[in-house]
Design an enzyme around this catalytic site. Structure first.
Site, PDB file in Angstrom:
ATOM      1  CD  GLU A 269     -12.789   9.042  -9.198  1.00  0.00           C
ATOM      2  OE1 GLU A 269     -13.683  10.048  -9.528  1.00  0.00           O
ATOM      3  OE2 GLU A 269     -12.812   8.181  -8.083  1.00  0.00           O
ATOM      4  N   GLY A 271      -4.978   7.053  -7.984  1.00  0.00           N
ATOM      5  CA  GLY A 271      -4.226   7.457  -7.255  1.00  0.00           C
ATOM      6  C   GLY A 271      -3.030   6.401  -7.060  1.00  0.00           C
ATOM      7  NE  ARG A 272      -3.769   0.788  -4.178  1.00  0.00           N
ATOM      8  CZ  ARG A 272      -3.817   0.654  -2.912  1.00  0.00           C
ATOM      9  NH1 ARG A 272      -2.898   0.420  -2.013  1.00  0.00           N
ATOM     10  NH2 ARG A 272      -4.977   0.645  -2.337  1.00  0.00           N
ATOM     11  NE  ARG A 307      -1.261   0.735   1.261  1.00  0.00           N
ATOM     12  CZ  ARG A 307      -0.797  -0.448   0.972  1.00  0.00           C
ATOM     13  NH1 ARG A 307       0.392  -0.713   0.972  1.00  0.00           N
ATOM     14  NH2 ARG A 307      -1.735  -1.413   0.546  1.00  0.00           N
ATOM     15  CE1 TYR A 311      -6.441  -0.464   5.402  1.00  0.00           C
ATOM     16  CE2 TYR A 311      -4.744   0.562   4.639  1.00  0.00           C
ATOM     17  CZ  TYR A 311      -5.943   0.733   5.044  1.00  0.00           C
ATOM     18  OH  TYR A 311      -6.605   1.761   4.787  1.00  0.00           O
ATOM     19  CB  CYS A 338       4.501   3.662  22.837  1.00  0.00           C
ATOM     20  SG  CYS A 338       5.622   4.734  23.507  1.00  0.00           S
ATOM     21  CD  GLU A 339      -0.260   1.542  20.083  1.00  0.00           C
ATOM     22  OE1 GLU A 339      -0.555   0.584  19.935  1.00  0.00           O
ATOM     23  OE2 GLU A 339      -0.656   2.332  20.814  1.00  0.00           O
TER      24      GLU A 339
END
Length: 413
Positions: A269, A271-272, A307, A311, A338-339
């Protein structure tokens, strides 16, 4: 350095027609990756890649993978619905904390249900009935290490069940009439080593023998899940899927074949690994600012690629208008949210960047668009496919304000 899969001239033509930001995917690279994976595991007659839909849930991308003999791994009812509408018949349903109706629908469309928890056995039986084929997700606990390098901490993961629960589950499922069984395990994320899959596979192959000995269940398939990563940093060596496939084959022939289990199917599996390197986030520089640091402001933000903000992940950046400039500067590359964590790069040395330059953010083909959201009423951007013949196809239009307001229209506000 990382080299974009598209030339500056070709990208200039695209940005002249389609406003940035947008995600751009490379059809040729996706097909070549799928073929390399299938070739690497061609020694196993039942091999199947179940692409993790959550990585890139875009029908045009899934269609390419479908044409390359891939199945899909779904985690929610809507992912199942999309996959079923596209005609996928090889569907894995790996969910957790799952609503009853999603199990019912998974069973209805013929997906192989991969149960996350021992307690889910009774729940599935009650709400949907047990299917003839079922998989259980294993979590060995502790830490997962390659040699002296700790890769991850399965004991801290919310996913999977203990070995005792796994064994008890297989006993109960067999007694309840289930006919075909599999196991699934995911022990480390984004590993950039050719050793992860072979080591994981050997552990699961040995577990398969123990399951047969203690429960009488002979597994039909073993799902190695994901975990094979990509070289986000330009100085990292990419994984070699041919070497990985050969390592799994060696473990298979040393553990399963001598035990009379040489017909067990291998599933993945990925995905990445399948998509990340084959997608770019394309953005333009809007502003420059200098206070205690130098800031390069772009028209993309964390809503387009979460990401780095979530992270602290590294994504390489190429300035298509000045890729190899001799004059360098250290900057933060930021979006307009605004972060303060809305940053694609922090104190990164880049060639001198000017307002209007086109930047491409690499390895955004998986967990890029799919993790998008609408904070600050930022709208999700378009997705484009760079086709094998060099032409461009719009595969998802950008959202409009009408899309944003669609769910509140007609209400009194």
């Amino acid at each position: 350095m990382k080299t974009p899969f598209i030339s500056k001239e070709a990208l200039d033509n695209i940005t002249a027609e389609y406003p940035t930001p947008f995600h751009l995917y490379d059809e040729k690279g996706i097909r070549e990756k799928a073929r390399a994976l299938n070739q690497a595991f061609s020694w196993n007659k039942g091999f199947k890649e179940y692409f993790a839909v959550k990585a890139t849930p875009t029908p045009a991308i899934l269609k390419i993978l479908q044409e390359e003999n891939c199945g899909v791994d779904c985690a929610t009812e809507v992912e199942l619905l999309m996959s079923h509408k596209m005609g996928f018949t090889d569907i894995m349903f790996s969910s957790n904390d799952t609503p009853a109706q999603e199990y019912v629908y998974a069973k209805e469309v013929g997906a192989t249900i991969n149960l996350d928890a021992y307690e889910d056995i009774a729940f599935l039986k009650e709400v949907a009935g047990l299917p003839e084929t079922i998989s259980l997700r294993y979590n060995p606990g502790g830490v997962f290490a390659l040699g002296t390098d700790i890769m991850d901490h399965p004991e801290e993961s919310k996913f999977g069940m203990t070995k005792d629960q796994l064994l008890q589950g297989f006993k109960e499922l067999k007694e309840a009439g289930v006919k075909e069984f599999g196991i699934h395990s995911f022990l480390a994320s984004n590993t950039v080593t050719n050793d992860y899959y072979p080591v994981l596979a050997r552990q699961l192959f040995e577990l398969a023998l123990e399951i047969r000995e203690k429960t009488g269940v002979t597994l039909s398939f073993i799902n190695l899940s994901g975990g094979i990563g990509v070289n986000y940093y330009p100085d990292q060596e990419p994984n070699d899927i041919a070497l990985i496939g050969e390592g799994v084959r060696k473990a298979y022939e040393e553990v399963l074949t001598p035990a009379g289990m040489g017909d067990v199917k291998i599933f993945t599996e990925l995905g990445r690994f399948m998509l990340a390197p084959h997608g770019l986030l394309v953005t333009k520089v809007l502003h420059r600012k200098e206070t205690y640091r130098k800031y390069v402001g772009v028209d993309a933000s964390a809503v387009n690629l979460l990401r780095p903000a979530m992270y602290g992940s590294y994504h390489h950046i190429t300035n298509m208008d000045n890729p190899n400039g001799n004059e360098k500067e250290v900057v933060d590359v930021v979006g307009g949210l605004c972060e303060n964590n809305d940053k694609f790069a922090v104190q990164r040395e880049l060639p001198l960047t000017k307002i209007g330059d086109t930047l491409v953010i690499h390895d955004a083909g998986a967990h890029g668009f799919s993790m998008g959201y609408q904070y600050n009423a930022k709208l999700r951007s378009a997705e484009l496919l760079y086709q094998e013949d060099g032409t461009i196809r719009l595969i998802r239009r950008a959202e409009t304000p009408s899309d944003y307001f669609a769910t509140v229209e007609g209400f009194d506000f």
